[in-house]
Design a protein around this motif. Sequence first.
Motif, PDB file in Angstrom:
ATOM      1  N   LEU A 256     -60.764 -71.482  44.560  1.00 56.48           N
ATOM      2  CA  LEU A 256     -60.486 -70.905  45.873  1.00 56.48           C
ATOM      3  C   LEU A 256     -59.581 -71.869  46.624  1.00 56.48           C
ATOM      4  O   LEU A 256     -59.929 -73.039  46.813  1.00 56.48           O
ATOM      5  CB  LEU A 256     -61.797 -70.698  46.642  1.00 56.48           C
ATOM      6  CG  LEU A 256     -61.702 -70.054  48.020  1.00 56.48           C
ATOM      7  CD1 LEU A 256     -61.272 -68.600  47.889  1.00 56.48           C
ATOM      8  CD2 LEU A 256     -63.061 -70.148  48.720  1.00 56.48           C
ATOM      9  N   THR A 257     -58.420 -71.407  47.037  1.00 57.14           N
ATOM     10  CA  THR A 257     -57.438 -72.259  47.698  1.00 57.14           C
ATOM     11  C   THR A 257     -57.242 -71.833  49.154  1.00 57.14           C
ATOM     12  O   THR A 257     -56.999 -70.659  49.433  1.00 57.14           O
ATOM     13  CB  THR A 257     -56.079 -72.189  46.973  1.00 57.14           C
ATOM     14  OG1 THR A 257     -56.260 -72.572  45.602  1.00 57.14           O
ATOM     15  CG2 THR A 257     -55.066 -73.105  47.629  1.00 57.14           C
ATOM     16  N   SER A 258     -57.375 -72.773  50.052  1.00 54.22           N
ATOM     17  CA  SER A 258     -57.123 -72.491  51.467  1.00 54.22           C
ATOM     18  C   SER A 258     -55.624 -72.511  51.741  1.00 54.22           C
ATOM     19  O   SER A 258     -54.894 -73.361  51.226  1.00 54.22           O
ATOM     20  CB  SER A 258     -57.815 -73.530  52.349  1.00 54.22           C
ATOM     21  OG  SER A 258     -57.447 -73.345  53.713  1.00 54.22           O
ATOM     22  N   VAL A 259     -55.169 -71.583  52.568  1.00 57.28           N
ATOM     23  CA  VAL A 259     -53.749 -71.543  52.936  1.00 57.28           C
ATOM     24  C   VAL A 259     -53.512 -72.148  54.321  1.00 57.28           C
ATOM     25  O   VAL A 259     -52.390 -72.085  54.844  1.00 57.28           O
ATOM     26  CB  VAL A 259     -53.208 -70.097  52.888  1.00 57.28           C
ATOM     27  CG1 VAL A 259     -53.252 -69.574  51.467  1.00 57.28           C
ATOM     28  CG2 VAL A 259     -54.005 -69.172  53.816  1.00 57.28           C
ATOM     29  N   GLU A 260     -54.561 -72.747  54.894  1.00 58.96           N
ATOM     30  CA  GLU A 260     -54.374 -73.429  56.169  1.00 58.96           C
ATOM     31  C   GLU A 260     -53.515 -74.682  55.976  1.00 58.96           C
ATOM     32  O   GLU A 260     -53.675 -75.399  54.974  1.00 58.96           O
ATOM     33  CB  GLU A 260     -55.732 -73.821  56.765  1.00 58.96           C
ATOM     34  CG  GLU A 260     -56.647 -72.642  57.067  1.00 58.96           C
ATOM     35  CD  GLU A 260     -56.123 -71.766  58.179  1.00 58.96           C
ATOM     36  OE1 GLU A 260     -55.186 -72.190  58.892  1.00 58.96           O
ATOM     37  OE2 GLU A 260     -56.645 -70.641  58.338  1.00 58.96           O
ATOM     38  N   PRO A 261     -52.613 -74.953  56.915  1.00 59.41           N
ATOM     39  CA  PRO A 261     -51.692 -76.091  56.723  1.00 59.41           C
ATOM     40  C   PRO A 261     -52.379 -77.443  56.660  1.00 59.41           C
ATOM     41  O   PRO A 261     -51.835 -78.391  56.081  1.00 59.41           O
ATOM     42  CB  PRO A 261     -50.762 -75.988  57.937  1.00 59.41           C
ATOM     43  CG  PRO A 261     -51.513 -75.193  58.944  1.00 59.41           C
ATOM     44  CD  PRO A 261     -52.334 -74.223  58.155  1.00 59.41           C
ATOM     45  N   TRP A 262     -53.551 -77.572  57.240  1.00 60.20           N
ATOM     46  CA  TRP A 262     -54.257 -78.859  57.250  1.00 60.20           C
ATOM     47  C   TRP A 262     -55.299 -78.979  56.133  1.00 60.20           C
ATOM     48  O   TRP A 262     -56.007 -79.965  56.048  1.00 60.20           O
ATOM     49  CB  TRP A 262     -54.958 -79.057  58.601  1.00 60.20           C
ATOM     50  CG  TRP A 262     -55.883 -77.916  58.930  1.00 60.20           C
ATOM     51  CD1 TRP A 262     -57.155 -77.709  58.489  1.00 60.20           C
ATOM     52  CD2 TRP A 262     -55.583 -76.805  59.757  1.00 60.20           C
ATOM     53  NE1 TRP A 262     -57.675 -76.545  58.973  1.00 60.20           N
ATOM     54  CE2 TRP A 262     -56.725 -75.968  59.778  1.00 60.20           C
ATOM     55  CE3 TRP A 262     -54.458 -76.409  60.504  1.00 60.20           C
ATOM     56  CZ2 TRP A 262     -56.773 -74.766  60.501  1.00 60.20           C
ATOM     57  CZ3 TRP A 262     -54.519 -75.220  61.221  1.00 60.20           C
ATOM     58  CH2 TRP A 262     -55.657 -74.428  61.219  1.00 60.20           C
ATOM     59  N   ALA A 263     -55.380 -77.980  55.294  1.00 59.74           N
ATOM     60  CA  ALA A 263     -56.404 -77.983  54.246  1.00 59.74           C
ATOM     61  C   ALA A 263     -56.080 -79.003  53.166  1.00 59.74           C
ATOM     62  O   ALA A 263     -54.931 -79.428  52.998  1.00 59.74           O
ATOM     63  CB  ALA A 263     -56.520 -76.600  53.627  1.00 59.74           C
TER      64      ALA A 263
END
Length: 337
Positions: A256-263
């Motif tokens: 599962l990959t977060s697409v939030e820029p700070w992740a």
Amino acid sequence: MRIGLIGTGRIGSFHAGVLARHPEVESLVVADAVAGRAAGVAGALGAEAAADVGALFTHALDAVVIASATAAHAELIARAAGAGLPAFCEKPIALDVTATATALTAVAEAGTELQLGFMRRFDAGYRAAREAVRSGRLGRLHTVRAATSDPEPPPAAYLPLSGGLFRDCLVHDFDIVRWVTGREVVEVYATGSDAGPAMFREAGDVSTASALLTLDDGTLVTATATRCNGAGYDVRMELAGDLDQIAVGLDDRTPLTSVEPWASASPGKPWPGFLERFAPAYEAELDAFVRLVRGEAPNPCDGREALAALRIAEACERSRRERRPVRVDDIPRAGPA
């Protein structure tokens, strides 16, 4: 201790390896409908190979482990019970309530033990989640989210024999929801999609499914499954209460990959499949069976648990087909009391 193992396919071969290494198992006898396959497994492990399944029961066994094709489970359970042997069986007992209840009746009448292979009950994460719920750490539990996602579909020939996505796959989620929460499912509302490969439509099955379960205390559960999760094998459970929220199966191998820029960076290599993800749990459940046979511990997953999970799966399948909510009590409650 002398244990007989029936079925030397993928899961059966894994179980055979675990039993061959167990310090309390002095000898292992394996059998399979394909005699050459049993001989190959036996040779690799230093075990004995019975000529066929019938011959296996002549080997003065202390217990039987059943990892054969699903269609043979109920008959083999009854045969072990008739021989006075405790048995461990991979889920399911059968694909319908009547055959499941018949096998359970045979066990009850013989006074033997039947342990079911719901391996998630022996996983460290799920056991920690159960403790968190039971201890009150989460407060009043209000929401549970369970998901099982396979990276690729099984062989097309398997689908017509599987019983469908609810009975074959999501039944693990139905069991673990009951075990972790200590509550019963009273109503389901389920749907599914056959928009995946054509083989699902041809088998009358679905490749993706979702169910909303209502527990007897009002807790709401969503349970989803898919055969087509390209990111990788993913089994998780999230539990939310009015004090805290926890997750099982969330680590650096969760696909599962977060697409939030700070992740943080993308996850590491996901588990290839269920055997690798749950290997310690599979070993723990067989160790528990050995201790059960030795009289050192109670049955950690009685066969009747399979009937409870199957009734939920049956309710979900009926809900999907009839496009309506279904009460679990509408599914026959058969079998020994």
